[in-house]
Write a protein that holds these residues in place. Structure first.
Motif, mmCIF file in Angstrom:
data_model
loop_
_atom_site.group_PDB
_atom_site.id
_atom_site.type_symbol
_atom_site.label_atom_id
_atom_site.label_comp_id
_atom_site.label_asym_id
_atom_site.label_seq_id
_atom_site.Cartn_x
_atom_site.Cartn_y
_atom_site.Cartn_z
ATOM 1 N N MET A 98 0.704 -1.436 0.506
ATOM 2 C CA MET A 98 -0.115 0.097 0.113
ATOM 3 C C MET A 98 0.705 1.386 -0.611
ATOM 4 N N ILE A 99 2.200 1.093 0.713
ATOM 5 C CA ILE A 99 2.007 2.551 1.248
ATOM 6 C C ILE A 99 3.468 2.152 -0.656
ATOM 7 N N SER A 100 4.108 1.704 -1.523
ATOM 8 C CA SER A 100 4.244 2.234 -2.928
ATOM 9 C C SER A 100 3.261 2.650 -3.219
ATOM 10 N N GLN A 101 2.202 2.346 -3.657
ATOM 11 C CA GLN A 101 0.999 2.880 -4.154
ATOM 12 C C GLN A 101 0.590 3.948 -3.938
ATOM 13 N N ILE A 102 1.314 4.400 -2.487
ATOM 14 C CA ILE A 102 0.496 5.544 -2.580
ATOM 15 C C ILE A 102 2.170 6.675 -3.123
ATOM 16 N N VAL A 103 3.332 6.003 -2.677
ATOM 17 C CA VAL A 103 4.539 7.034 -3.624
ATOM 18 C C VAL A 103 3.297 6.970 -4.866
ATOM 19 N N LYS A 104 3.794 5.865 -5.690
ATOM 20 C CA LYS A 104 3.336 5.674 -7.358
ATOM 21 C C LYS A 104 1.671 6.757 -7.074
ATOM 22 N N ASN A 105 0.870 7.073 -6.955
ATOM 23 C CA ASN A 105 -0.179 6.960 -7.828
ATOM 24 C C ASN A 105 -0.565 8.950 -6.850
ATOM 25 N N ASP A 106 -0.190 9.439 -5.323
ATOM 26 C CA ASP A 106 -0.174 9.661 -5.309
ATOM 27 C C ASP A 106 0.647 11.319 -4.881
ATOM 28 N N LEU A 107 1.736 10.658 -4.377
ATOM 29 C CA LEU A 107 3.095 10.710 -3.904
ATOM 30 C C LEU A 107 3.875 11.916 -5.515
ATOM 31 N N LYS A 108 4.015 11.331 -6.058
ATOM 32 C CA LYS A 108 4.623 11.246 -6.982
ATOM 33 C C LYS A 108 3.939 12.448 -7.934
ATOM 34 N N PRO A 109 3.142 12.437 -8.624
ATOM 35 C CA PRO A 109 2.161 13.693 -8.859
ATOM 36 C C PRO A 109 2.544 15.221 -8.207
ATOM 37 N N LEU A 110 2.618 14.947 -7.077
ATOM 38 C CA LEU A 110 2.872 16.035 -6.151
ATOM 39 C C LEU A 110 4.364 16.873 -5.620
ATOM 40 N N THR A 111 5.846 15.375 -6.122
ATOM 41 C CA THR A 111 6.886 15.943 -5.824
ATOM 42 C C THR A 111 6.959 17.090 -5.518
ATOM 43 N N LEU A 112 7.259 17.872 -7.446
ATOM 44 C CA LEU A 112 7.632 18.847 -8.220
ATOM 45 C C LEU A 112 6.679 20.244 -7.020
ATOM 46 N N SER A 113 5.864 20.045 -6.830
ATOM 47 C CA SER A 113 4.999 21.546 -6.188
ATOM 48 C C SER A 113 5.488 21.286 -5.089
ATOM 49 N N ILE A 114 5.632 20.451 -4.584
ATOM 50 C CA ILE A 114 6.912 19.815 -2.891
ATOM 51 C C ILE A 114 7.894 20.514 -3.248
ATOM 52 N N ASP A 115 8.529 20.469 -3.661
ATOM 53 C CA ASP A 115 10.015 20.701 -3.756
ATOM 54 C C ASP A 115 10.118 22.481 -4.295
ATOM 55 N N HIS A 116 8.771 22.755 -4.989
ATOM 56 C CA HIS A 116 8.776 23.828 -4.461
ATOM 57 C C HIS A 116 8.591 24.792 -4.074
ATOM 58 N N GLY A 117 7.783 24.222 -2.292
ATOM 59 C CA GLY A 117 7.533 24.593 -1.186
ATOM 60 C C GLY A 117 5.788 24.190 -1.350
ATOM 61 N N LYS A 118 5.747 23.865 -1.605
ATOM 62 C CA LYS A 118 3.660 23.164 -1.811
ATOM 63 C C LYS A 118 3.832 22.198 0.020
ATOM 64 N N TYR A 119 3.722 23.239 1.120
ATOM 65 C CA TYR A 119 3.335 21.986 2.178
ATOM 66 C C TYR A 119 1.891 21.538 2.275
ATOM 67 N N THR A 120 1.429 20.655 2.628
ATOM 68 C CA THR A 120 0.461 19.592 2.021
ATOM 69 C C THR A 120 0.282 18.135 3.542
ATOM 70 N N THR A 121 -0.937 17.128 3.702
ATOM 71 C CA THR A 121 -0.280 17.015 4.596
ATOM 72 C C THR A 121 -1.228 15.952 3.778
ATOM 73 N N GLU A 122 -1.589 15.609 2.953
ATOM 74 C CA GLU A 122 -2.804 14.303 2.058
ATOM 75 C C GLU A 122 -2.138 13.518 2.075
ATOM 76 N N ILE A 123 -0.417 13.729 1.722
ATOM 77 C CA ILE A 123 0.448 12.435 1.803
ATOM 78 C C ILE A 123 0.487 11.687 2.745
ATOM 79 N N LEU A 124 0.399 12.337 4.157
ATOM 80 C CA LEU A 124 0.464 11.908 5.421
ATOM 81 C C LEU A 124 -0.461 10.903 5.952
ATOM 82 N N GLU A 125 -1.406 11.961 5.850
ATOM 83 C CA GLU A 125 -3.101 11.895 5.833
ATOM 84 C C GLU A 125 -3.524 9.899 5.330
ATOM 85 N N LYS A 126 -2.974 9.612 3.843
ATOM 86 C CA LYS A 126 -2.929 8.747 3.172
ATOM 87 C C LYS A 126 -1.688 7.593 3.793
ATOM 88 N N LEU A 127 -0.900 8.693 3.967
ATOM 89 C CA LEU A 127 -0.124 7.262 4.636
ATOM 90 C C LEU A 127 -0.117 6.767 6.536
#
Length: 361
Positions: A1-30
């Motif tokens: 399940m963790i790998s699926q969250i990384v692939k489907n939910d986190l990867k699309p957000l990686t660049l925006s997070i790197d540019h400063g987007k703070y979100t708890t969305e992934i933490l909630e799913k994890l």
């Protein structure tokens, strides 16, 4: 399940997070997937599996170490509560933190340096019958949200003795909506920008005693120190693996010339796997007493930092000019790896502590 969250939910957000987007969305799913539960026996059917949390953190950090760092902050904050004697926090806050409904931060960079004789403790407090009046400033604490009732951080402060009593150090969980606490984002970072990092300014902030984790702090510190440090190796393992992945991609077209570089992906992979075995062994008994064990824990953390340093250098050399393109994955891995090198305890801090233990032996 963790790998699926990384692939489907986190990867699309990686660049925006790197540019400063703070979100708890992934933490909630994890949290819902159980990633914060392994090392918390009271929330894991009595089982302590520290390495399980580290392994999940590594999977997340392999894609985005900013998120891996927030995951570390979350899991360490839960570790504070689990190892305390505060039944209210264990009943009211800890289950929500484990489930990803509340969010935690560590705030122990300054205290760790204080206990190592590197700098003074930045927070102090006057005790009242019902709580503590806290003053002082902490420069950088991550995984926070200004004014949030769902965000908490563990903190250590000096309590001024009364009537000739000596000062003592205490630790408490502090909510971000505490009256008298001001949170400011003072600087912009070159990496790890999307981690909800604030300067915290306490101006006669009153904290009720129900938030106390330990008073005095030493019994709790002794109990949770090894786990605190070992959990950081999840970030290291993940970003090293992410760097190796990028090296392998570069070698699809540049293998012939990259063969002349130091630290090939194959060499780093073998060393990483050996390091993970070392870490896994140490995780079997994180409450082991004695300086020999804590020295091994520090050495494992140092090994992770040093492998990060080598992988950071090698991933950019393997990528060549492509690593200089804006948002290049190789450059992000380099910036993430250097965070493991400098975050408390940094390489120099670790070496100082290991040298102290060796001298005392």
């Amino acid at each position: 399940m963790i790998s699926q969250i990384v692939k489907n939910d986190l990867k699309p957000l990686t660049l925006s997070i790197d540019h400063g987007k703070y979100t708890t969305e992934i933490l909630e799913k994890l949290g819902k997937a159980g990633a914060f539960r392994h090392h918390i026996p009271s929330q894991n059917n009595g089982k302590l599996d520290l390495f399980g949390t580290i392994a999940d953190m590594a999977v997340v950090s392999e894609e985005c170490m900013s998120t891996g760092f927030m995951m570390w902050a979350q899991t360490v904050c839960a570790w504070y509560i689990e190892n305390s004697d505060n039944e209210w926090l264990k009943t009211d806050i800890l289950p929500k933190m484990v489930e990803g409904e509340c969010f935690g931060a560590t705030s122990l960079s300054n205290p760790m340096k204080y206990f190592a004789g590197i700098e003074d403790l930045k927070l102090s407090a006057e005790e009242t019958e019902d709580g503590f009046i806290i003053n002082g400033t902490l420069p950088w604490v991550s995984n926070l949200l200004e004014g949030s009732k769902k965000h908490f951080f563990g903190s250590i402060f000096t309590v001024h003795g009364k009537n000739g009593e000596e000062n003592r150090d205490a630790m408490a969980l502090i909510p971000c909506d505490l009256e008298g606490l001001t949170m400011k984002q003072m600087v912009q970072f070159v990496g790890m920008e999307g981690t909800g990092t604030y300067a915290l300014i306490f101006d006669n902030a009153f904290l009720p005693k129900k938030y106390l984790l330990s008073d005095p702090v030493q019994p709790l510190l002794k109990k949770m120190k090894a786990g605190f440090i070992l959990l950081q190796t999840g970030m290291a393992a993940g970003v090293i693996q992410g760097s190796i992945n990028e090296m392998n991609k570069s070698n699809l077209t540049l293998a012939e010339t990259n063969a002349f570089l130091d630290d090939s992906p194959e060499e780093l992979q073998e060393e990483l796997e050996d390091a993970i075995e070392f870490i896994q062994d140490l995780c079997e008994a994180p409450y082991t007493e004695g300086e020999d064990y804590i020295k091994s824990v520090l050495e494992a953390r140092l090994l992770g930092a040093e492998l990060c340093k080598r992988s950071a250098d090698s991933v950019m050399q393997h990528a060549g000019a492509k690593g200089y393109i804006v948002d290049a994955a190789a450059h992000r891995k380099q910036r993430e790896a250097y965070f493991v090198i400098i975050v408390t305890p940094s390489i120099k801090h670790l070496r100082k502590e290991i040298a102290r233990l060796e001298e005392a032996a």
